[in-house]
Design an enzyme around this catalytic site. Structure first.
Site, PDB file in Angstrom:
ATOM      1  N   HIS A  18      -8.793 -25.476 -36.896  1.00 13.21           N
ATOM      2  CA  HIS A  18      -9.160 -25.572 -38.321  1.00 13.21           C
ATOM      3  C   HIS A  18      -9.192 -27.028 -38.784  1.00 13.21           C
ATOM      4  O   HIS A  18      -9.468 -27.294 -39.940  1.00 13.21           O
ATOM      5  CB  HIS A  18      -8.214 -24.740 -39.190  1.00 13.21           C
ATOM      6  CG  HIS A  18      -8.497 -23.273 -39.035  1.00 13.21           C
ATOM      7  ND1 HIS A  18      -9.367 -22.581 -39.848  1.00 13.21           N
ATOM      8  CD2 HIS A  18      -8.065 -22.390 -38.097  1.00 13.21           C
ATOM      9  CE1 HIS A  18      -9.455 -21.330 -39.439  1.00 13.21           C
ATOM     10  NE2 HIS A  18      -8.672 -21.188 -38.378  1.00 13.21           N
ATOM     11  N   ASP A 117     -11.483 -25.910 -45.796  1.00 14.05           N
ATOM     12  CA  ASP A 117     -11.374 -24.873 -44.766  1.00 14.05           C
ATOM     13  C   ASP A 117     -11.140 -23.508 -45.443  1.00 14.05           C
ATOM     14  O   ASP A 117     -10.607 -23.444 -46.566  1.00 14.05           O
ATOM     15  CB  ASP A 117     -10.191 -25.220 -43.850  1.00 14.05           C
ATOM     16  CG  ASP A 117      -9.958 -24.164 -42.781  1.00 14.05           C
ATOM     17  OD1 ASP A 117     -10.806 -24.045 -41.885  1.00 14.05           O
ATOM     18  OD2 ASP A 117      -8.940 -23.437 -42.854  1.00 14.05           O
ATOM     19  N   SER A 372     -14.532 -21.534 -28.890  1.00 12.95           N
ATOM     20  CA  SER A 372     -14.741 -21.332 -27.446  1.00 12.95           C
ATOM     21  C   SER A 372     -16.047 -20.579 -27.212  1.00 12.95           C
ATOM     22  O   SER A 372     -16.791 -20.876 -26.275  1.00 12.95           O
ATOM     23  CB  SER A 372     -13.574 -20.550 -26.840  1.00 12.95           C
ATOM     24  OG  SER A 372     -12.407 -21.337 -26.910  1.00 12.95           O
ATOM     25  N   GLU A 391      -9.026 -13.135 -35.543  1.00 15.92           N
ATOM     26  CA  GLU A 391     -10.261 -12.342 -35.644  1.00 15.92           C
ATOM     27  C   GLU A 391     -10.914 -12.189 -34.266  1.00 15.92           C
ATOM     28  O   GLU A 391     -12.076 -11.822 -34.138  1.00 15.92           O
ATOM     29  CB  GLU A 391     -11.189 -12.999 -36.666  1.00 15.92           C
ATOM     30  CG  GLU A 391     -12.138 -14.068 -36.219  1.00 15.92           C
ATOM     31  CD  GLU A 391     -11.566 -15.329 -35.588  1.00 15.92           C
ATOM     32  OE1 GLU A 391     -10.329 -15.460 -35.409  1.00 15.92           O
ATOM     33  OE2 GLU A 391     -12.386 -16.188 -35.238  1.00 15.92           O
TER      34      GLU A 391
HETATM   35  N1  UDP Z   1      -9.488 -26.331 -26.140  1.00 13.81           N
HETATM   36  C1  UDP Z   1      -9.542 -27.344 -25.224  1.00 13.81           C
HETATM   37  N2  UDP Z   1      -8.741 -27.275 -24.147  1.00 13.81           N
HETATM   38  C2  UDP Z   1      -7.898 -26.251 -23.907  1.00 13.81           C
HETATM   39  C3  UDP Z   1      -7.851 -25.210 -24.847  1.00 13.81           C
HETATM   40  C4  UDP Z   1      -8.670 -25.275 -25.951  1.00 13.81           C
HETATM   41  O1  UDP Z   1     -10.299 -28.296 -25.375  1.00 13.81           O
HETATM   42  O2  UDP Z   1      -7.217 -26.256 -22.894  1.00 13.81           O
HETATM   43  C5  UDP Z   1     -10.338 -26.399 -27.340  1.00 13.81           C
HETATM   44  C6  UDP Z   1     -11.615 -25.613 -27.171  1.00 13.81           C
HETATM   45  O3  UDP Z   1     -12.615 -26.412 -26.578  1.00 13.81           O
HETATM   46  C7  UDP Z   1     -11.936 -25.202 -28.584  1.00 13.81           C
HETATM   47  C8  UDP Z   1     -10.570 -25.099 -29.254  1.00 13.81           C
HETATM   48  O4  UDP Z   1      -9.668 -25.788 -28.412  1.00 13.81           O
HETATM   49  O5  UDP Z   1     -12.692 -26.196 -29.226  1.00 13.81           O
HETATM   50  C9  UDP Z   1     -10.083 -23.680 -29.390  1.00 13.81           C
HETATM   51  O6  UDP Z   1     -10.668 -23.120 -30.483  1.00 13.81           O
HETATM   52  P1  UDP Z   1     -10.970 -21.575 -30.563  1.00 13.81           P
HETATM   53  O7  UDP Z   1     -11.605 -21.338 -31.870  1.00 13.81           O
HETATM   54  O8  UDP Z   1     -11.732 -21.152 -29.376  1.00 13.81           O
HETATM   55  O9  UDP Z   1      -9.576 -20.856 -30.442  1.00 13.81           O
HETATM   56  P2  UDP Z   1      -8.154 -21.060 -31.184  1.00 13.81           P
HETATM   57  O10 UDP Z   1      -7.558 -22.276 -30.655  1.00 13.81           O
HETATM   58  O11 UDP Z   1      -8.434 -21.116 -32.650  1.00 13.81           O
HETATM   59  O12 UDP Z   1      -7.384 -19.846 -30.803  1.00 13.81           O
END
Ligand code: UDP
Length: 477
Positions: A18, A117, A372, A391
């Site tokens: 975020h 956000d 992702s 979500e």
């Molecule tokens: N990410 C990364 N390396 C990791 C894990 C996550 O660069 O080992 C980054 C990924 O590229 C994405 C973000 O973290 O940009 C994760 O965002 P996402 O919305 O997929 O999931 P959340 O972290 O909100 O669960």
């Protein structure tokens, strides 16, 4: 022609997914429209995660940022027990600091718009006071935004828990969702998290626009329904997919070892396995996943975190990478030795963009965070959809049932995906006919995504419309 500078203020949410996406949006905005100046007022929970801090070093001179006075997790209790509540309550506690910062900014220069956000909507209460237009930056899918607009009505019309509804929920323009698949805070209507959710989504209607990190070809149904004439929704600005070009990391060394390993693998032969910036599995699930990966006989690159049985989002607000954990404590005995030719295990954080961009990657087992997903789409990589929290189940349904670019594993009665299921799905994705079809559909989606970002693409034009609106307003005043 020289334009007057247009100043806008941006309030991100806390947590990697975020903060980084709204900064990435700001970077694109000022890159395409250099007369815009952005000031980011960043709420913090504890100290900001190191993985987020590195992106701040890449900001151009027309984006300034300030970290607001930090809020501490104990300040959020007892309400802030879920990820979503913590995201929202951190902003609630930061409101006086946001107000203060806006006030001192407004004294120096006229501000045209306030972009926040989706968990920071309370900050929009200040827009009027400082004569600014108010916008939400929604870093998730239009499908979940649609549920937000629909939820107050659904709430009124439903007396049971949504998961007990016999029929799927029909959100305008979206594929039907079973109640158990809608986002996590709506799973128990008696909770504080649900009340906060309702409060938040009711606020969505009274803004000047919602800027969303999505695009027509990936979510035609919901985007068209949201923008339908007479729908009474605020204007929608689909500007996505906006992703980073490289993953920022403050420790490049440990990350790049895996890219060298990928260089040695066959094209499209490796499954990348990651659960986002903070997803965790239980001990039992880690063992099943490990043994499934092993028996699939396919190559894998797995980003592993220490197990947590109480919450799958346990590491979401964690500010440190788990670089010193002992894998032998939770991976099956002998796993590392037996799979040393087959796979690579990385602790806690990987350079995801560089990995997805690598020609050796043929599939992505993902927790289905929206970032992702967009990153996978932009690199044409089909998925195994393994949602954990927030979500993510809705995203998984969209990928597997709507777009048909992902396969969803079956979960047993204890909530576990068993090793056999893991191995079968990997084979199906990486070598089966269905996997091949998904790959073709994903490549098409990638093409659409790239086109939408070109100079004449719809997302670029939408962003220009927004900038033009702000410019005209500035000139009028
Ligand atoms: N990410 C990364 N390396 C990791 C894990 C996550 O660069 O080992 C980054 C990924 O590229 C994405 C973000 O973290 O940009 C994760 O965002 P996402 O919305 O997929 O999931 P959340 O972290 O909100 O669960």
């Amino acid at each position: 022609m020289k334009f007057t500078t247009i100043n806008i203020a941006v309030v991100p949410g806390v947590g990697y997914s975020h903060l980084v996406p709204i900064l990435q949006f700001s970077k694109l905005l000022v890159h395409l429209h250099p007369y815009i100046h952005v000031t980011c007022l960043i709420p913090t929970l504890g100290s900001p995660p190191s993985s987020s801090k590195t992106i701040l070093q890449t900001l151009p001179s027309n984006i300034n940022y300030t970290f607001l006075q930090p809020v501490y997790p104990k300040d959020l209790l007892p309400q802030g027990t879920t990820v979503e509540s913590q995201l929202q309550l951190t902003v609630t506690r930061s409101l006086p600091f946001i107000h203060q910062a806006l006030k001192s900014l407004a004294l120096r220069t006229p501000l045209v718009a306030l972009v926040v956000d989706c968990f920071a909507v309370e900050a929009l209460n200040f827009a009027k006071e400082f004569n600014m237009l108010s916008y939400i930056y929604y870093p998730c899918a239009a499908t979940t935004l649609s549920l937000g607009f629909y939820l107050p009505k659904l709430d009124e019309e439903t007396s049971c828990e949504y998961r007990d509804l016999p029929e799927p929920i029909k959100i305008p323009g979206c594929i039907p969702f079973h109640g158990r698949d809608i986002y996590a805070p709506a799973q128990d209507r008696s909770t504080q998290a649900y009340k906060l959710l309702l409060q938040r989504v009711k606020r969505f209607r009274s803004v000047d626009g919602v800027i969303i990190n999505s695009f027509l070809e990936i979510e035609k149904g919901p985007i068209e329904a949201l923008t339908e004439e007479g729908s009474d929704n605020p204007p929608l600005y689909p500007v996505g997919p906006i992703i980073q070009t490289v993953t920022s990391s403050d420790d490049a060394n440990h990350s790049f070892e895996c890219l060298t390993w990928l260089d040695k693998q066959q094209p499209c032969s490796v499954l990348y396995v990651s659960f986002g910036s903070g997803g965790t599995l239980s001990q039992e699930q880690i063992v099943e996943l490990a043994l499934g990966l092993e028996s699939s006989n396919h190559k894998f690159l797995w980003v592993v975190r220490a197990p947590c049985s109480s919450s799958s989002s346990a590491a979401y607000f964690s500010n440190s990478e788990q670089n010193d954990i002992d894998l032998s404590q939770f991976l099956p005995p002998g796993f590392m030795e037996r799979t040393k030719e087959q796979g690579m295990v990385i602790l806690s954080w990987a350079p995801q963009i560089q990995i997805l961009n690598h020609k050796s990657i043929g599939g992505f087992l993902s927790h289905c965070g929206w970032n992702s997903i967009l990153e996978s789409v932009m690199h044409g990589v089909p998925l195994i959809t393994w949602p954990l929290f927030s979500e993510q189940r809705m995203n998984a349904v969209l990928l597997s049932e709507g777009l048909k670019v992902g396969m969803r594993p079956r979960v047993n009665e204890n909530g576990i995906v068993e090793r056999l299921e893991v191995a079968e799905l990997i084979k199906c994705l990486m070598e089966g006919e269905e996997g091949g079809k998904m790959c073709i559909r994903m490549k098409k989606l990638k093409e659409n995504a790239i086109n939408t970002l070109k100079e004449n693409g719809s997302s670029t034009k939408t962003l220009s419309q927004l900038a033009l609106k702000w410019r005209n307003l500035m000139h009028e005043s």
